[in-house]
Write a protein that holds these residues in place. Sequence first.
Motif, PDB file in Angstrom:
ATOM      1  N   VAL A  15       0.850  -1.193   0.000  1.00 45.82           N
ATOM      2  CA  VAL A  15       0.000   0.000   0.000  1.00 45.82           C
ATOM      3  C   VAL A  15       0.883   1.240   0.000  1.00 45.82           C
ATOM      4  N   ASP A  16       0.487   2.231  -0.773  1.00 45.21           N
ATOM      5  CA  ASP A  16       1.246   3.465  -0.890  1.00 45.21           C
ATOM      6  C   ASP A  16       1.424   4.129   0.483  1.00 45.21           C
ATOM      7  N   GLY A  17       2.649   4.444   0.826  1.00 49.43           N
ATOM      8  CA  GLY A  17       2.950   5.122   2.078  1.00 49.43           C
ATOM      9  C   GLY A  17       3.311   4.205   3.230  1.00 49.43           C
ATOM     10  N   VAL A  18       3.308   2.886   3.009  1.00 49.65           N
ATOM     11  CA  VAL A  18       3.634   1.934   4.074  1.00 49.65           C
ATOM     12  C   VAL A  18       5.092   1.506   3.955  1.00 49.65           C
ATOM     13  N   ALA A  19       5.834   1.658   5.061  1.00 46.71           N
ATOM     14  CA  ALA A  19       7.228   1.217   5.100  1.00 46.71           C
ATOM     15  C   ALA A  19       7.304  -0.272   5.426  1.00 46.71           C
ATOM     16  N   GLU A  20       6.558  -0.687   6.452  1.00 46.26           N
ATOM     17  CA  GLU A  20       6.520  -2.095   6.855  1.00 46.26           C
ATOM     18  C   GLU A  20       5.288  -2.344   7.705  1.00 46.26           C
ATOM     19  N   SER A  21       4.976  -3.613   7.899  1.00 45.83           N
ATOM     20  CA  SER A  21       3.818  -3.968   8.711  1.00 45.83           C
ATOM     21  C   SER A  21       4.046  -5.303   9.399  1.00 45.83           C
ATOM     22  N   LEU A  32      -7.743 -11.469   0.933  1.00 49.57           N
ATOM     23  CA  LEU A  32      -8.001 -12.356   2.064  1.00 49.57           C
ATOM     24  C   LEU A  32      -9.486 -12.659   2.237  1.00 49.57           C
ATOM     25  N   ALA A  33      -9.765 -13.823   2.783  1.00 52.55           N
ATOM     26  CA  ALA A  33     -11.135 -14.152   3.165  1.00 52.55           C
ATOM     27  C   ALA A  33     -11.563 -13.206   4.285  1.00 52.55           C
ATOM     28  N   ARG A  34     -12.847 -12.947   4.396  1.00 47.89           N
ATOM     29  CA  ARG A  34     -13.363 -11.957   5.364  1.00 47.89           C
ATOM     30  C   ARG A  34     -12.905 -12.246   6.804  1.00 47.89           C
ATOM     31  N   PHE A  35     -12.888 -13.493   7.214  1.00 41.14           N
ATOM     32  CA  PHE A  35     -12.519 -13.799   8.597  1.00 41.14           C
ATOM     33  C   PHE A  35     -11.047 -13.533   8.881  1.00 41.14           C
ATOM     34  N   LYS A  36     -10.246 -13.351   7.840  1.00 38.89           N
ATOM     35  CA  LYS A  36      -8.824 -13.057   8.018  1.00 38.89           C
ATOM     36  C   LYS A  36      -8.512 -11.561   7.979  1.00 38.89           C
ATOM     37  N   HIS A  37      -9.507 -10.725   7.707  1.00 39.45           N
ATOM     38  CA  HIS A  37      -9.279  -9.280   7.665  1.00 39.45           C
ATOM     39  C   HIS A  37      -8.929  -8.763   9.065  1.00 39.45           C
ATOM     40  N   SER A  95      -3.876   5.606   4.258  1.00 36.84           N
ATOM     41  CA  SER A  95      -5.258   5.672   4.727  1.00 36.84           C
ATOM     42  C   SER A  95      -5.732   4.306   5.200  1.00 36.84           C
ATOM     43  N   HIS A  96      -6.599   4.327   6.206  1.00 38.84           N
ATOM     44  CA  HIS A  96      -7.171   3.079   6.698  1.00 38.84           C
ATOM     45  C   HIS A  96      -8.017   2.424   5.604  1.00 38.84           C
ATOM     46  N   GLU A  97      -8.655   3.236   4.774  1.00 40.46           N
ATOM     47  CA  GLU A  97      -9.479   2.693   3.697  1.00 40.46           C
ATOM     48  C   GLU A  97      -8.625   1.891   2.714  1.00 40.46           C
ATOM     49  N   ALA A  98      -7.454   2.428   2.352  1.00 41.97           N
ATOM     50  CA  ALA A  98      -6.566   1.725   1.413  1.00 41.97           C
ATOM     51  C   ALA A  98      -6.034   0.439   2.040  1.00 41.97           C
ATOM     52  N   LEU A  99      -5.736   0.476   3.327  1.00 44.17           N
ATOM     53  CA  LEU A  99      -5.231  -0.714   4.013  1.00 44.17           C
ATOM     54  C   LEU A  99      -6.317  -1.793   4.089  1.00 44.17           C
ATOM     55  N   HIS A 100      -7.541  -1.388   4.436  1.00 41.53           N
ATOM     56  CA  HIS A 100      -8.643  -2.356   4.481  1.00 41.53           C
ATOM     57  C   HIS A 100      -8.941  -2.906   3.085  1.00 41.53           C
ATOM     58  N   ALA A 101      -8.867  -2.049   2.067  1.00 37.58           N
ATOM     59  CA  ALA A 101      -9.114  -2.500   0.693  1.00 37.58           C
ATOM     60  C   ALA A 101      -8.057  -3.507   0.252  1.00 37.58           C
ATOM     61  N   ALA A 102      -6.806  -3.299   0.644  1.00 34.53           N
ATOM     62  CA  ALA A 102      -5.737  -4.238   0.299  1.00 34.53           C
ATOM     63  C   ALA A 102      -6.002  -5.603   0.928  1.00 34.53           C
ATOM     64  N   ALA A 103      -6.444  -5.595   2.179  1.00 39.34           N
ATOM     65  CA  ALA A 103      -6.761  -6.856   2.857  1.00 39.34           C
ATOM     66  C   ALA A 103      -7.955  -7.529   2.188  1.00 39.34           C
ATOM     67  N   ALA A 104      -8.968  -6.746   1.847  1.00 41.74           N
ATOM     68  CA  ALA A 104     -10.185  -7.300   1.253  1.00 41.74           C
ATOM     69  C   ALA A 104      -9.924  -7.911  -0.120  1.00 41.74           C
ATOM     70  N   ILE A 154      -6.522  -1.812  12.530  1.00 41.02           N
ATOM     71  CA  ILE A 154      -5.263  -1.450  11.889  1.00 41.02           C
ATOM     72  C   ILE A 154      -4.719  -0.249  12.654  1.00 41.02           C
ATOM     73  N   LEU A 155      -3.533  -0.412  13.219  1.00 42.25           N
ATOM     74  CA  LEU A 155      -2.910   0.638  14.010  1.00 42.25           C
ATOM     75  C   LEU A 155      -1.683   1.167  13.284  1.00 42.25           C
ATOM     76  N   ILE A 156      -1.576   2.486  13.200  1.00 43.94           N
ATOM     77  CA  ILE A 156      -0.385   3.115  12.638  1.00 43.94           C
ATOM     78  C   ILE A 156       0.565   3.352  13.807  1.00 43.94           C
ATOM     79  N   VAL A 157       1.764   2.798  13.734  1.00 44.17           N
ATOM     80  CA  VAL A 157       2.749   2.911  14.820  1.00 44.17           C
ATOM     81  C   VAL A 157       4.030   3.544  14.294  1.00 44.17           C
ATOM     82  N   ASP A 158       4.847   4.061  15.215  1.00 49.44           N
ATOM     83  CA  ASP A 158       6.109   4.700  14.833  1.00 49.44           C
ATOM     84  C   ASP A 158       7.145   3.685  14.381  1.00 49.44           C
TER      85      ASP A 158
END
Length: 88
Positions: free
Chosen positions: A5-11, A50-55, A38-47, A59-63
């Motif tokens: 996802v755009d803007g993500v360094a690692e997860s 992944l199957a719904r039960f794995k979403h 954005s949380h929307e982009a992160l949720h969309a990437a998971a969706a 989602i927490l943004i951490v330093d």
Amino acid sequence: MLDAVDGVAESAVIGAPHPDLGEAVVALVVAKPGAAPSHEALHAAAASRLARFKHPRRILIVDDLPRNAMGKVQKSVLRQMHRNLFQA
């Protein structure tokens, strides 16, 4: 997947205790400097992959992510830090 996802360094993804489910998926995301994924982009990437039960339920943004001497992410530390995330 979340790292693409755009803007993500690692997860990292962990399971945190949940009162109804037993355990729920939590994603911890480190943003690239100056970026704000954005949380929307992160949720969309998971969706999209992944199957719904794995979403992630949360989602927490951490330093940064805790690492051991070898540079590996310490998921046990993350689980301990977020053990009360779903408590009422």
